[in-house]
Design an enzyme around this catalytic site. Structure first.
Site, short mmCIF file in Angstrom:
data_model
loop_
_atom_site.label_atom_id
_atom_site.label_comp_id
_atom_site.label_asym_id
_atom_site.label_seq_id
_atom_site.Cartn_x
_atom_site.Cartn_y
_atom_site.Cartn_z
N LYS A 180 1.04 -1.35 -0.13
CA LYS A 180 -0.04 -0.11 0.17
C LYS A 180 0.37 1.34 -0.19
O LYS A 180 0.63 2.28 -1.45
CB LYS A 180 -0.72 -0.53 1.18
CG LYS A 180 -2.15 -0.74 1.34
CD LYS A 180 -2.66 -1.30 2.41
CE LYS A 180 -3.73 -2.60 1.65
NZ LYS A 180 -4.25 -2.74 3.52
N GLN A 217 -4.70 -1.73 9.48
CA GLN A 217 -4.15 -3.47 8.96
C GLN A 217 -4.74 -4.02 9.81
O GLN A 217 -4.87 -4.69 11.07
CB GLN A 217 -2.85 -3.66 8.96
CG GLN A 217 -2.25 -4.92 8.23
CD GLN A 217 -2.66 -4.90 6.70
OE1 GLN A 217 -3.02 -3.86 5.53
NE2 GLN A 217 -3.49 -5.75 6.00
N ASP A 219 -10.98 3.48 4.83
CA ASP A 219 -11.43 2.04 4.38
C ASP A 219 -13.07 1.53 4.70
O ASP A 219 -13.02 0.07 5.15
CB ASP A 219 -10.58 0.54 4.55
CG ASP A 219 -10.38 -0.56 4.47
OD1 ASP A 219 -11.04 -0.66 3.67
OD2 ASP A 219 -9.71 -1.33 4.89
#
Ligand code: NAP
Length: 279
Positions: free
Chosen positions: A53, A97, A120
């Site tokens: 990423k 994450q 996200d």
């Protein structure tokens, strides 16, 4: 009927191309879109994802900040780190994450992310907005799946979509997005008793199980469209590609399917957030 391999690299490239001029414009105004990634612990797969990423940001001329916290980090320490990033005006997107070590309350950590930086779609507000159909930043993998369907002009309206998996970042939001796009949606999970029979009715299958090569071609209807979100050790997805390929009319490979589009979507949503900061 021609079989289509749904090429995620092509879709991702299209997304990235669309971002270049937007990033240049932001830079002219003195603003570099910045994604902050937080990794807790030393899970090698998570480390790889976070690195991918960050590298993807750099390749597009975006900034990325990588926060790597030790395994023994507590929930409150993680929340503090997230709050610092919330208050940092140079950061436009925050990605924690998943998964975090088991002693951490992941939900509490997700909820600490400022909705404006929740690129996200992991907060309950972000998820709720997605489900109600006005979300700004849906969870990236579900959004990537929808983008692939759109790119290849695959009809969703009126189709029966079966999603295997109900996690808050994947199965549930992709079910909501498909429902909002007028599919009839069945969401399956570990307590579903007759999965092969349900899958036999599916026009569109989304595999989000987290079990390598779990879904077999013999469970599927001829001509079904298969989107495999799975990514497991050995570079395999959650479907048994060989047997599923035989029956599918369209199918995503692993690697090179949903994964690259997920990362491109994350960049896009970070740029969108930065654009809001610039006005
Ligand atoms: P997760 O949180 O472990 O959820 C897995 C889901 O599968 C759960 O809802 C579980 O049901 C269900 N399940 C487990 N065994 C099942 C069975 N035998 N039959 C039917 N359903 C079953 O995983 P996740 O985070 O959603 O990730 C799913 C997959 O996507 C993984 O392979 C992951 O690596 C991959 N992933 C890929 C990307 C990408 O960019 N491509 C991004 C995120 C995740 P219960 O709810 O009943 O436990």
């Amino acid at each position: 009927m021609d079989k289509i391999v749904l090429d995620g690299n092509v879709v991702a490239q299209e997304i990235r191309e669309g971002l270049k001029t937007r990033i240049e414009k932001l830079k002219k105004n003195g603003l570099i879109p910045c994604l902050a990634t937080i990794l807790v612990g030393d899970n090698p797969a998570s480390e790889t994802y976070v690195k991918m990423k960050g590298n993807a940001c750099k390749r597009l001329g975006m900034k990325s900040i990588r926060v790597h916290l030790p395994e023994e980090t507590s929930t409150s320490e993680l929340v503090e780190t997230i709050k610092e990033l919330n208050n940092d005006n140079s950061v436009h997107g925050i990605l924690l994450q998943h998964p975090v070590p088991p002693h951490i309350d992941e939900r509490t950590a997700f909820e600490a992310i400022d909705i404006r930086k929740d690129v996200d779609g992991v907060t309950s507000t972000g998820y709720g907005q997605t489900a109600l159909g006005f979300g700004e930043y849906p969870s990236c993998t579900p959004a990537a799946i929808m983008k692939i369907l759109e790119h290849y002009q695959i009809q969703i309206d009126g189709k029966h979509a079966v999603v295997v998996g109900r996690s808050p970042i994947l199965g549930k939001p992709v079910s909501a997005l498909l429902l909002n796009a007028n599919a009839t949606v069945t969401t399956c999970h570990s307590r579903t008793s007759n999965l092969p029979e349900i899958l036999k009715l599916a026009d569109i299958v989304v595999a989000a199980v987290g079990k390598p090569e779990f879904i077999k071609g013999s469970w599927l209807k001829d001509g079904s469209i298969i989107l495999d979100a799975g990514y497991n050790e050995g570079n395999v997805g959650d479907i048994d590609y060989k047997t599923c390929y035989e029956v599918a009319s369209a199918i995503t490979p692993v690697p090179g399917g949903v994964g690259p589009v997920t990362i491109a979507t994350l960049l896009k949503q970070t740029v969108e957030s930065a654009e809001k900061y610039s006005v």
